[in-house]
Motif scaffolding. Structure first.
Motif, PDB file in Angstrom:
ATOM      1  N   GLU A 115       0.827  -1.202   0.000  1.00 41.20           N
ATOM      2  CA  GLU A 115       0.000   0.000   0.000  1.00 41.20           C
ATOM      3  C   GLU A 115       0.860   1.250   0.000  1.00 41.20           C
ATOM      4  OE1 GLU A 115      -3.570   0.344  -0.048  1.00 41.20           O
ATOM      5  OE2 GLU A 115      -3.042  -1.633  -0.873  1.00 41.20           O
ATOM      6  N   ALA A 116       2.144   1.051   0.312  1.00 38.18           N
ATOM      7  CA  ALA A 116       3.037   2.202   0.512  1.00 38.18           C
ATOM      8  C   ALA A 116       3.378   2.890  -0.808  1.00 38.18           C
ATOM      9  CB  ALA A 116       4.322   1.751   1.198  1.00 38.18           C
ATOM     10  N   SER A 117       3.728   4.149  -0.706  1.00 43.16           N
ATOM     11  CA  SER A 117       4.204   4.900  -1.858  1.00 43.16           C
ATOM     12  C   SER A 117       5.134   6.010  -1.368  1.00 43.16           C
ATOM     13  CB  SER A 117       3.023   5.505  -2.615  1.00 43.16           C
ATOM     14  OG  SER A 117       2.404   6.494  -1.822  1.00 43.16           O
ATOM     15  N   PHE A 118       5.890   6.548  -2.279  1.00 41.54           N
ATOM     16  CA  PHE A 118       6.732   7.707  -1.914  1.00 41.54           C
ATOM     17  C   PHE A 118       6.679   8.713  -3.044  1.00 41.54           C
ATOM     18  CE2 PHE A 118       9.483   4.651  -4.015  1.00 41.54           C
ATOM     19  CZ  PHE A 118      10.196   5.422  -4.923  1.00 41.54           C
ATOM     20  N   GLU A 119       7.079   9.911  -2.708  1.00 46.24           N
ATOM     21  CA  GLU A 119       7.002  10.991  -3.677  1.00 46.24           C
ATOM     22  C   GLU A 119       8.417  11.428  -4.050  1.00 46.24           C
ATOM     23  OE1 GLU A 119       5.438  15.059  -2.650  1.00 46.24           O
ATOM     24  OE2 GLU A 119       3.587  14.143  -3.373  1.00 46.24           O
ATOM     25  N   LEU A 169      16.141   6.626  -2.342  1.00 48.91           N
ATOM     26  CA  LEU A 169      15.704   7.354  -1.157  1.00 48.91           C
ATOM     27  C   LEU A 169      16.937   7.814  -0.391  1.00 48.91           C
ATOM     28  CD1 LEU A 169      12.879   5.037   0.283  1.00 48.91           C
ATOM     29  CD2 LEU A 169      12.707   6.807  -1.464  1.00 48.91           C
ATOM     30  N   ALA A 170      16.817   8.964   0.265  1.00 55.86           N
ATOM     31  CA  ALA A 170      17.899   9.426   1.131  1.00 55.86           C
ATOM     32  C   ALA A 170      17.978   8.526   2.350  1.00 55.86           C
ATOM     33  CB  ALA A 170      17.622  10.868   1.553  1.00 55.86           C
ATOM     34  N   PRO A 171      19.160   8.392   2.942  1.00 53.16           N
ATOM     35  CA  PRO A 171      19.288   7.543   4.133  1.00 53.16           C
ATOM     36  C   PRO A 171      18.364   7.980   5.270  1.00 53.16           C
ATOM     37  CG  PRO A 171      21.448   8.141   3.286  1.00 53.16           C
ATOM     38  CD  PRO A 171      20.448   8.945   2.509  1.00 53.16           C
ATOM     39  N   GLU A 172      18.046   9.295   5.318  1.00 54.37           N
ATOM     40  CA  GLU A 172      17.178   9.812   6.391  1.00 54.37           C
ATOM     41  C   GLU A 172      15.705   9.583   6.089  1.00 54.37           C
ATOM     42  OE1 GLU A 172      19.298  11.582   4.626  1.00 54.37           O
ATOM     43  OE2 GLU A 172      20.812  12.442   5.965  1.00 54.37           O
ATOM     44  N   HIS A 173      15.379   9.099   4.910  1.00 51.62           N
ATOM     45  CA  HIS A 173      13.972   8.994   4.505  1.00 51.62           C
ATOM     46  C   HIS A 173      13.220   8.052   5.446  1.00 51.62           C
ATOM     47  CE1 HIS A 173      10.394   8.621   2.051  1.00 51.62           C
ATOM     48  NE2 HIS A 173      10.850   9.575   1.262  1.00 51.62           N
ATOM     49  N   PRO A 174      12.084   8.519   5.991  1.00 52.62           N
ATOM     50  CA  PRO A 174      11.367   7.693   6.984  1.00 52.62           C
ATOM     51  C   PRO A 174      10.899   6.351   6.442  1.00 52.62           C
ATOM     52  CG  PRO A 174      10.094   9.649   6.353  1.00 52.62           C
ATOM     53  CD  PRO A 174      11.464   9.826   5.792  1.00 52.62           C
ATOM     54  N   VAL A 211      18.654   2.878  -1.483  1.00 53.41           N
ATOM     55  CA  VAL A 211      18.948   3.968  -0.554  1.00 53.41           C
ATOM     56  C   VAL A 211      20.352   4.433  -0.912  1.00 53.41           C
ATOM     57  CG1 VAL A 211      19.707   2.325   1.244  1.00 53.41           C
ATOM     58  CG2 VAL A 211      19.182   4.684   1.859  1.00 53.41           C
ATOM     59  N   ALA A 212      20.536   5.738  -1.072  1.00 52.40           N
ATOM     60  CA  ALA A 212      21.850   6.243  -1.481  1.00 52.40           C
ATOM     61  C   ALA A 212      22.066   7.628  -0.883  1.00 52.40           C
ATOM     62  CB  ALA A 212      21.924   6.322  -3.010  1.00 52.40           C
ATOM     63  N   ASP A 213      23.280   7.860  -0.422  1.00 51.69           N
ATOM     64  CA  ASP A 213      23.500   9.141   0.262  1.00 51.69           C
ATOM     65  C   ASP A 213      23.785  10.294  -0.699  1.00 51.69           C
ATOM     66  OD1 ASP A 213      26.140   8.829  -0.425  1.00 51.69           O
ATOM     67  OD2 ASP A 213      26.889   8.697   1.629  1.00 51.69           O
ATOM     68  N   TYR A 214      23.748  10.032  -1.997  1.00 57.92           N
ATOM     69  CA  TYR A 214      23.820  11.202  -2.885  1.00 57.92           C
ATOM     70  C   TYR A 214      22.471  11.893  -2.972  1.00 57.92           C
ATOM     71  CZ  TYR A 214      21.889   8.987  -7.248  1.00 57.92           C
ATOM     72  OH  TYR A 214      21.111   8.399  -8.209  1.00 57.92           O
ATOM     73  N   VAL A 215      21.479  11.282  -2.384  1.00 63.31           N
ATOM     74  CA  VAL A 215      20.178  11.932  -2.272  1.00 63.31           C
ATOM     75  C   VAL A 215      20.107  12.599  -0.898  1.00 63.31           C
ATOM     76  CG1 VAL A 215      17.689  11.592  -2.277  1.00 63.31           C
ATOM     77  CG2 VAL A 215      19.144  10.219  -3.770  1.00 63.31           C
ATOM     78  N   LEU A 216      19.762  13.879  -0.908  1.00 69.12           N
ATOM     79  CA  LEU A 216      19.723  14.650   0.331  1.00 69.12           C
ATOM     80  C   LEU A 216      18.358  14.527   0.989  1.00 69.12           C
ATOM     81  CD1 LEU A 216      21.384  17.936  -0.977  1.00 69.12           C
ATOM     82  CD2 LEU A 216      22.499  16.017   0.186  1.00 69.12           C
ATOM     83  N   GLY A 217      18.373  14.233   2.279  1.00 71.38           N
ATOM     84  CA  GLY A 217      17.106  14.117   2.999  1.00 71.38           C
ATOM     85  C   GLY A 217      16.415  15.450   3.158  1.00 71.38           C
ATOM     86  N   SER A 218      17.184  16.516   3.052  1.00 70.88           N
ATOM     87  CA  SER A 218      16.634  17.829   3.399  1.00 70.88           C
ATOM     88  C   SER A 218      16.148  18.619   2.192  1.00 70.88           C
ATOM     89  CB  SER A 218      17.711  18.631   4.130  1.00 70.88           C
ATOM     90  OG  SER A 218      18.910  18.588   3.397  1.00 70.88           O
ATOM     91  N   TYR A 219      16.243  18.068   1.005  1.00 68.43           N
ATOM     92  CA  TYR A 219      15.765  18.806  -0.164  1.00 68.43           C
ATOM     93  C   TYR A 219      14.650  18.039  -0.846  1.00 68.43           C
ATOM     94  CZ  TYR A 219      15.563  21.319  -4.544  1.00 68.43           C
ATOM     95  OH  TYR A 219      15.122  22.040  -5.622  1.00 68.43           O
TER      96      TYR A 219
END
Length: 805
Positions: free
Chosen positions: A242-246, A263-268, A326-334
């Motif tokens: 049922e899950a999805s992400f944007e 997804l960023a490592p910080e992504h919930p 999951v990759a840290d080149y993706v920023l959790g804050s942007y």
RNA sequence: GGCCCCCUGGUGGAAUAGGUAGACGCGAUGGACUCAAAAUCCAUUGUCUGAUGAGGACGUGUCGGUUCGAGUCCGACGGGGGCCACCA
């Protein structure tokens, strides 16, 4: 030693104290009878070292304007104050074991003395310091209004913490995951911080930049810092879930080329989505990534690391199943902390896909054998978007996504909310109480200011514990009217807080009932000219705009920008062209120059050295030259018998030179082009020497112009010319345009664009007359002989160009 | 890597709108004044060439373009500076 004729030491001492004692430059802000002119300097941080030669540069520039505007009949507000909270004072105080308050007050006294010795026409009745409780009462008041409007909030955000040093470090203080000092490990850990929601103003801060008369580079910097970007938010559903992400993308046109998501490592969702098989690997990766500092994460940007989550997402445009990483080149804050990856058309995704053996699907024509193709082109493999260019494909694909309810247009900003708390002593207390249930209660406005308690121990505490945790219980613990207990907030505000609104307080610095009287605010804002260094382009200048816009929205101020015109002074380098520094041994101290050459020479030299906004080297010879020019001028009133005489009769010889000088100086001052204004004054004085005498009113007009740059010797000469009134409020000299129209003009004659002769002709000469003269000229005719004349271009008063074949 | 700015004599820098490149200052050279020096005042000072003259050629980082005419406008390259830097 021979007696000095130009006794700058005594001249400067005399007038410096005269101006202070007589409050010469007092500005009655209630006087609305004259047009207002509000000219502001960035107030200094009063360091222990005292002024450096960079300070007088910007301050002289504004002082010249202030002095001219006063003489032009404006009511000029030109104040000075002290930005005195902050880390350096606290660190120095700890080192010297002296209370920062005492130390700061001593520095302020020293700065004030130095500034007064430089002859700036500040109205000292408006003086303020951000550390005065009567000032920070209103800094706290503004904070409270923000709190009440949900623009101030408390949150746990990750910071760099060094357990060994027992302190939090700024990103700049962390190198490769270790502390810059000592090389101790630094970890990322969440800490409770007060935040200001500057992001709520991102749109306004971006949009209103066009209204400002600011340096292009600064506008550009703010624009980039705010980083507005229009794109599309796309929802990706997880397969069998049922899950999805944007994700957020500015390249929705490449959606058919999306072959995986990250997804960023910080992504919930990371820990919720991860498959049991991949759980261990993902957790290890996330742990490592989130404890790295931002700097470490970005400094290793060549290597694109990441781990497969063990699940697939569905690309909404074509239903394809694609792996999620999951990759840290993706920023959790942007953006949304997640991206759709299109390796064929994004360099980062390309590098990641190559490394992890992921498929690359090309959706724009071009060569992708070596690297991603990021230019515009024709779409392929994109079904209904085939053949379209980027702009067209964006429209088509967005339309489709909206129809299937899988995407929407969004605007994103790079700008982040402002971390507004510091675990330090020397700052404004944040006026908030924390109740026992953990909720926050703003301090009642009637209880402001929350005064910083005097403490013997003000060192930073362990584990980022603020020093105010050790404040006396009488300060720390509060009993609320209902009898319940609460504790004061022990974080303080950052150094930037006080400077966000000081330009407002100058207008009415003693007001105890409001941050400023309403009628005065209306009259005096915005600041007409603001001069300071460009290093604050995205700090102070952005923060102050934010606060001002907030105050505008709650009806405190009635204009939506604080600083109409902004100008940056360029740095003054050492004589060797390098940045001044103690270690290079090229530091010039203004106090020494005031003793050796005088403040007027220092001011003149700094203004003449080059354009105000450019970086300029110090020059001892240039300084000597400045002093020499002052002496050349001063000689007219000091030893008039030698070469230079003042005369009551006008023989007309200086009519042009004088009127030209006044015109040039007036417009150049307004344009902050002081070097060329000074040059014009030098030309006038050179003409005076050639003429052997000067018509007295002309010399007096010159003194007015000159006194803006060199106020001490200007005032002295004015007095010596027999005037009893001070120079400050004399009327500004006017010029006679008719004296600037010369009977004869010089016309350059060129053949094929090559200058051959200069003809002096009457100002109303016709082209025929000029042409006739040109053909007769023996400097021109040899170049015309035997040639066919193809064309003649004539620009009246300028040039005659004869084109021959 | 991206964006922005800059590049002119021995030197700091001038040059509206494309229209005499080098204003003004510094330095240098010569002269006047002086017993002498300093200070001051006056003159000269882009390079090459011509004879120390008149004059001529070249000249605003490099190459090319537009124009009657380019330091100025356009394109490419070189050098320097600033800001941001995985911003999807």
């Amino acid at each position: 030693m021979l007696p000095m004729s130009y006794d700058f030491i005594n001249i400067e001492k005399k007038w410096a104290s005269y101006w202070v004692d007589n409050a010469t430059f007092y500005c009655d802000t209630h006087d609305f009878s004259k047009p207002k002119y509000y000219i502001l300097d960035m107030f200094p941080y009063p360091s222990a070292q005292g002024l450096h030669v960079g300070h007088p540069e910007g301050y002289t520039a504004t002082d010249i304007l202030a002095r001219m505007k006063r003489m032009q009949g404006y009511n000029v507000l030109h104040p000075m104050g002290w930005d005195a909270f902050g880390l350096p004072a606290e660190q120095f105080a700890i080192k010297k074991n002296e209370h920062p308050e005492k130390f700061t007050r001593a520095n302020i006294a020293n700065f004030k003395k130095q500034i007064q010795a430089l002859g700036f026409s500040y109205d000292w009745s408006k003086e303020l310091a951000t550390v005065d409780p009567s000032y920070y009462k209103w800094t706290q008041w503004i904070f409270l209004q923000m709190f009440k409007h949900d623009l101030a909030y408390c949150a746990n955000i990750p910071v760099n913490y060094c357990p060994e040093l027992g302190t939090v470090l700024a990103n700049e203080e962390v190198i490769d995951g270790k502390s810059e000092r000592g090389g101790f490990p630094v970890i990322r850990m969440p800490m409770r911080q007060w935040m200001l929601k500057i992001t709520a103003y991102a749109d306004k801060l971006d949009r209103d930049l066009v209204k400002l008369d600011w340096p292009k580079s600064t506008l550009e910097m703010q624009k980039n810092w705010i980083g507005r970007s229009e794109g599309v938010a796309i929802t990706f559903k997880i397969k069998n879930s049922e899950a999805s992400f944007e994700v957020f993308t500015t390249r929705v046109d490449t959606l058919f080329g999306c072959t995986y998501c990250c997804l960023a490592p910080e992504h919930p969702l990371v820990e919720k989505l991860v498959s049991s098989k991949q759980k261990e690997a993902v957790e290890a990766y996330v742990k490592e990534a989130t404890t790295k500092s931002d700097l470490t994460r970005t400094s290793t940007n060549k290597d694109k690391t990441g781990v497969y989550l063990g699940v697939e997402a569905i690309n909404p445009i074509n239903g394809k199943e694609i792996p999620v990483y999951v990759a840290d080149y993706v920023l959790g804050s942007y953006g949304s902390g997640a991206v759709m990856a299109v390796p064929a058309h994004d360099e980062r995704d390309y590098a990641f896909a190559k490394k992890h053996g992921l498929p690359i699907v090309q959706v724009l024509e071009g060569d992708i054998s070596e690297q991603a193709m990021v230019e515009d082109g024709k779409h392929i493999n994109s079904e209904f978007a085939d053949g379209l260019n980027i702009a067209e494909a964006k429209v088509a694909i967005t339309k489709k996504l909206v129809e299937i309810n899988a995407g929407k247009r969004v605007v994103n900003y790079k700008l982040r909310d402002w971390v507004f708390s510091r675990q330090r002593y020397w700052g404004e207390p944040i006026p908030v109480l924390e109740k026992e249930d953990g909720t926050f209660l703003p301090v009642d406005e009637s209880q402001l200011p929350v005064v910083l308690p005097n403490m013997d121990e003000y060192k930073p505490g362990k584990a980022g514990r603020p020093p105010l945790e050790e404040a006396p219980s009488s300060w720390l613990n509060v009993t609320l009217p209902d009898g319940s207990a609460a504790k004061r907030e022990t974080n303080t505000m950052p150094q930037w807080a006080g400077s966000c609104w000081y330009y407002i307080r100058y207008i009415d610095p003693k007001n105890d009932n409001a941050l400023c009287d309403e009628a005065l605010l209306k009259h005096w804002l915005p600041v007409d000219l603001y001069v300071g260094g460009s290093e604050h382009a995205v700090l102070h200048l952005l923060y102050a705009r934010f606060w001002h816009k907030f105050l505008y929205d709650i009806g405190v101020v009635n204009c939506d920008e604080p600083f109409q015109k902004l100008y940056h002074q360029g740095m003054i380098l050492g004589e060797n062209g390098e940045k001044m520094s103690k270690s290079r041994g090229n530091v010039v101290n203004p106090d020494d120059i005031i003793l050796s050459h005088g403040a007027d020479s220092l001011r003149l030299f700094e203004m003449f050295a080059g354009p105000l906004n450019e970086v300029k080297p110090w020059s001892t010879n240039g300084l000597d030259g400045a002093k020499r020019f002052i002496e050349r001028v001063y000689r007219f009133v000091d030893e008039p018998s030698v070469n230079a005489k003042l005369s009551e009769d006008n023989d007309g010889k200086l009519d042009y030179a004088y009127n030209f000088m006044v015109k040039k100086v007036t417009s150049d001052y307004d344009d902050l082009a002081f070097n060329t204004a000074i040059s014009a004054m030098m030309v006038f004085i050179n003409e005076c020497y050639k003429a052997d005498k000067v018509y007295l009113p002309y010399f007096e007009g010159f003194v007015k112009c000159f006194s803006c740059v060199c106020p001490f010797v200007g005032e002295e000469m004015w007095a010596r010319l027999g005037h009893k009134e001070i120079l400050a409020y004399q009327s500004w000299p006017t010029y006679d345009e008719s004296k600037l129209v010369l009977a004869k003009v010089k016309i350059t004659v060129s053949v094929n664009g090559k200058m051959r002769d200069v003809l002096e002709v009457s100002k109303d000469a016709t082209q025929e007359e000029v042409q006739a003269m040109a053909f007769k000229s023996n400097k021109v005719s040899p170049f015309l002989e035997g040639k066919e004349i193809k064309k003649i271009i004539y620009v009246p008063g300028r040039i005659l160009n004869i084109v021959v074949a």
